[in-house]
Design a protein around this motif. Structure first.
Motif, PDB file in Angstrom:
ATOM      1  N   MET A   1      -1.526  78.967 180.718  1.00 17.38           N
ATOM      2  CA  MET A   1      -1.426  78.990 182.258  1.00 17.38           C
ATOM      3  C   MET A   1      -1.214  81.194 182.285  1.00 17.38           C
ATOM      4  SD  MET A   1      -1.139  78.544 185.404  1.00 17.38           S
ATOM      5  CE  MET A   1      -0.143  76.956 185.112  1.00 17.38           C
ATOM      6  N   ASP A   2      -2.234  81.603 182.785  1.00 17.70           N
ATOM      7  CA  ASP A   2      -3.164  83.127 183.146  1.00 17.70           C
ATOM      8  C   ASP A   2      -2.111  83.298 184.299  1.00 17.70           C
ATOM      9  OD1 ASP A   2      -3.727  85.485 183.864  1.00 17.70           O
ATOM     10  OD2 ASP A   2      -5.746  84.822 183.019  1.00 17.70           O
ATOM     11  N   TRP A   3      -0.325  83.843 183.956  1.00 19.58           N
ATOM     12  CA  TRP A   3      -0.371  83.966 185.885  1.00 19.58           C
ATOM     13  C   TRP A   3       0.188  85.002 186.266  1.00 19.58           C
ATOM     14  CZ3 TRP A   3       2.911  80.225 187.553  1.00 19.58           C
ATOM     15  CH2 TRP A   3       3.357  79.434 186.668  1.00 19.58           C
ATOM     16  N   PRO A   4      -0.832  85.903 185.429  1.00 19.87           N
ATOM     17  CA  PRO A   4      -1.439  86.922 186.435  1.00 19.87           C
ATOM     18  C   PRO A   4      -2.514  86.438 187.448  1.00 19.87           C
ATOM     19  CG  PRO A   4      -0.804  88.074 184.216  1.00 19.87           C
ATOM     20  CD  PRO A   4      -0.574  85.734 184.091  1.00 19.87           C
ATOM     21  N   ARG A   5      -3.274  85.856 186.853  1.00 18.98           N
ATOM     22  CA  ARG A   5      -3.921  85.329 187.540  1.00 18.98           C
ATOM     23  C   ARG A   5      -3.723  84.588 188.798  1.00 18.98           C
ATOM     24  NH1 ARG A   5      -7.607  81.425 187.771  1.00 18.98           N
ATOM     25  NH2 ARG A   5      -6.649  80.114 186.088  1.00 18.98           N
ATOM     26  N   ALA A   6      -3.044  84.312 188.319  1.00 15.62           N
ATOM     27  CA  ALA A   6      -1.971  82.982 189.070  1.00 15.62           C
ATOM     28  C   ALA A   6      -2.026  83.485 190.916  1.00 15.62           C
ATOM     29  CB  ALA A   6      -1.570  81.485 188.594  1.00 15.62           C
ATOM     30  N   GLU A   7      -1.196  84.666 190.129  1.00 19.17           N
ATOM     31  CA  GLU A   7      -0.350  85.317 191.041  1.00 19.17           C
ATOM     32  C   GLU A   7      -1.700  86.477 191.900  1.00 19.17           C
ATOM     33  OE1 GLU A   7       3.640  86.472 188.926  1.00 19.17           O
ATOM     34  OE2 GLU A   7       2.196  87.266 188.945  1.00 19.17           O
ATOM     35  N   ARG A   8      -2.151  87.041 191.539  1.00 18.87           N
ATOM     36  CA  ARG A   8      -3.594  87.818 192.440  1.00 18.87           C
ATOM     37  C   ARG A   8      -3.844  86.112 192.830  1.00 18.87           C
ATOM     38  NH1 ARG A   8      -4.701  89.710 186.745  1.00 18.87           N
ATOM     39  NH2 ARG A   8      -6.737  88.197 186.530  1.00 18.87           N
ATOM     40  N   ALA A   9      -4.239  85.116 192.536  1.00 15.21           N
ATOM     41  CA  ALA A   9      -4.991  84.819 193.653  1.00 15.21           C
ATOM     42  C   ALA A   9      -3.755  83.464 194.467  1.00 15.21           C
ATOM     43  CB  ALA A   9      -5.324  83.258 192.994  1.00 15.21           C
ATOM     44  N   LEU A  10      -2.493  84.054 194.275  1.00 16.94           N
ATOM     45  CA  LEU A  10      -1.544  82.991 195.272  1.00 16.94           C
ATOM     46  C   LEU A  10      -1.432  85.017 196.880  1.00 16.94           C
ATOM     47  CD1 LEU A  10       0.596  81.732 193.639  1.00 16.94           C
ATOM     48  CD2 LEU A  10      -1.115  80.863 195.741  1.00 16.94           C
ATOM     49  N   GLY A  11      -1.882  86.062 195.740  1.00 18.05           N
ATOM     50  CA  GLY A  11      -1.004  87.338 196.920  1.00 18.05           C
ATOM     51  C   GLY A  11       0.252  87.383 196.600  1.00 18.05           C
ATOM     52  N   SER A  12       0.816  86.680 195.442  1.00 15.08           N
ATOM     53  CA  SER A  12       2.099  87.181 195.831  1.00 15.08           C
ATOM     54  C   SER A  12       2.678  86.606 193.936  1.00 15.08           C
ATOM     55  CB  SER A  12       3.135  85.927 196.370  1.00 15.08           C
ATOM     56  OG  SER A  12       4.190  85.648 196.822  1.00 15.08           O
ATOM     57  N   ALA A  13       3.919  87.431 194.038  1.00 20.38           N
ATOM     58  CA  ALA A  13       4.881  87.519 192.331  1.00 20.38           C
ATOM     59  C   ALA A  13       5.196  85.628 191.947  1.00 20.38           C
ATOM     60  CB  ALA A  13       5.685  87.752 192.542  1.00 20.38           C
ATOM     61  N   LEU A  14       5.580  85.028 191.411  1.00 25.62           N
ATOM     62  CA  LEU A  14       6.004  83.842 191.309  1.00 25.62           C
ATOM     63  C   LEU A  14       7.561  84.008 190.394  1.00 25.62           C
ATOM     64  CD1 LEU A  14       2.953  82.128 190.790  1.00 25.62           C
ATOM     65  CD2 LEU A  14       3.844  81.649 192.626  1.00 25.62           C
ATOM     66  N   ASP A  44      -5.459  67.766 193.592  1.00 28.90           N
ATOM     67  CA  ASP A  44      -4.698  68.812 194.773  1.00 28.90           C
ATOM     68  C   ASP A  44      -3.709  68.632 195.425  1.00 28.90           C
ATOM     69  OD1 ASP A  44      -7.733  69.699 194.900  1.00 28.90           O
ATOM     70  OD2 ASP A  44      -8.231  67.825 195.768  1.00 28.90           O
ATOM     71  N   GLU A  45      -2.689  67.645 195.679  1.00 28.86           N
ATOM     72  CA  GLU A  45      -1.656  66.999 195.339  1.00 28.86           C
ATOM     73  C   GLU A  45      -0.651  67.948 194.886  1.00 28.86           C
ATOM     74  OE1 GLU A  45      -3.245  64.660 194.715  1.00 28.86           O
ATOM     75  OE2 GLU A  45      -3.089  63.102 196.092  1.00 28.86           O
ATOM     76  N   CYS A  46      -0.564  68.873 193.638  1.00 26.96           N
ATOM     77  CA  CYS A  46       0.646  69.334 192.975  1.00 26.96           C
ATOM     78  C   CYS A  46      -0.355  70.582 192.370  1.00 26.96           C
ATOM     79  CB  CYS A  46       0.754  68.566 191.642  1.00 26.96           C
ATOM     80  SG  CYS A  46       1.799  67.217 191.959  1.00 26.96           S
ATOM     81  N   ASP A  47      -1.560  71.231 192.918  1.00 26.94           N
ATOM     82  CA  ASP A  47      -2.073  72.162 193.414  1.00 26.94           C
ATOM     83  C   ASP A  47      -1.499  72.981 194.330  1.00 26.94           C
ATOM     84  OD1 ASP A  47      -4.275  74.303 193.296  1.00 26.94           O
ATOM     85  OD2 ASP A  47      -5.464  73.377 191.779  1.00 26.94           O
ATOM     86  N   LEU A  48      -0.746  74.599 193.578  1.00 27.36           N
ATOM     87  CA  LEU A  48      -0.235  75.119 194.560  1.00 27.36           C
ATOM     88  C   LEU A  48      -1.183  75.693 195.060  1.00 27.36           C
ATOM     89  CD1 LEU A  48       2.514  76.723 194.664  1.00 27.36           C
ATOM     90  CD2 LEU A  48       2.213  77.707 193.460  1.00 27.36           C
ATOM     91  N   HIS A  49      -1.967  75.985 194.265  1.00 30.40           N
ATOM     92  CA  HIS A  49      -3.183  77.438 195.581  1.00 30.40           C
ATOM     93  C   HIS A  49      -4.074  76.161 195.895  1.00 30.40           C
ATOM     94  CE1 HIS A  49      -4.287  78.878 191.043  1.00 30.40           C
ATOM     95  NE2 HIS A  49      -3.851  80.063 192.261  1.00 30.40           N
ATOM     96  N   ALA A  50      -3.829  74.787 196.704  1.00 26.04           N
ATOM     97  CA  ALA A  50      -4.926  73.947 197.198  1.00 26.04           C
ATOM     98  C   ALA A  50      -3.272  74.445 197.996  1.00 26.04           C
ATOM     99  CB  ALA A  50      -5.103  72.929 196.640  1.00 26.04           C
ATOM    100  N   GLN A  51      -2.414  73.658 198.253  1.00 28.51           N
ATOM    101  CA  GLN A  51      -1.561  73.288 198.280  1.00 28.51           C
ATOM    102  C   GLN A  51      -0.590  74.793 199.403  1.00 28.51           C
ATOM    103  OE1 GLN A  51      -0.188  70.746 200.427  1.00 28.51           O
ATOM    104  NE2 GLN A  51      -1.606  69.698 198.769  1.00 28.51           N
ATOM    105  N   THR A  52      -1.612  76.233 199.089  1.00 30.38           N
ATOM    106  CA  THR A  52      -0.808  77.636 199.920  1.00 30.38           C
ATOM    107  C   THR A  52      -1.964  77.075 201.154  1.00 30.38           C
ATOM    108  OG1 THR A  52       0.360  78.541 197.829  1.00 30.38           O
ATOM    109  CG2 THR A  52      -0.397  79.644 199.693  1.00 30.38           C
ATOM    110  N   MET A  53      -3.058  77.284 200.711  1.00 27.56           N
ATOM    111  CA  MET A  53      -4.740  77.487 201.447  1.00 27.56           C
ATOM    112  C   MET A  53      -4.018  76.267 202.811  1.00 27.56           C
ATOM    113  SD  MET A  53      -7.272  78.586 199.119  1.00 27.56           S
ATOM    114  CE  MET A  53      -8.002  76.609 199.360  1.00 27.56           C
TER     115      MET A  53
END
Length: 121
Positions: A1-14, A44-53
């Protein structure tokens, strides 16, 4: 998992314990109740990005009619979908949340693939 990329996409630290749980378990469901959402899940049901949007859109309309709680007024705080529902982005502890959920013995975990079957891809 690319955590820095995931956090940038969410705009939030995890939180570190969330990352550890994702690295250990992957996406899926605890006790047929608590969903573990993962950045870039094949489902989609388990995708943090999709569910956050989706939640951002829902909450955006809610805040038009309701006042935000004091905790959500802090700079940089937002609601992220998580295991057990929505929570503020904080280091309060995802694993603690799971430990606080009453169960007869231990938590059962089913992967997203076992529960949802075919992926969106």
């Amino acid at each position: 998992m690319d955590w820095p990329r995931a956090e940038r996409a969410l705009g939030s630290a995890l939180s570190a314990d969330y990352k550890q749980l994702v690295e250990t378990s992957g996406d899926g469901i605890f006790d047929e109740t608590i969903w573990l959402l993962v950045p870039d899940s094949a489902f989609d049901e388990c995708d943090l990005h999709a569910q956050t949007m989706e939640r951002d859109e829902i909450l955006g309309t809610l805040w038009e009619f309701e006042d935000k709680s004091v905790g959500l007024l802090e700079t940089g705080v937002r609601v992220l979908p998580s295991v057990g529902g929505a929570h503020r982005n904080s280091a309060s502890g995802v694993l603690r949340l799971l430990c606080d959920v009453p169960t007869p013995t231990k938590h059962r975990f089913a992967t997203a693939g076992q529960t949802l079957g075919i992926t969106r891809q």
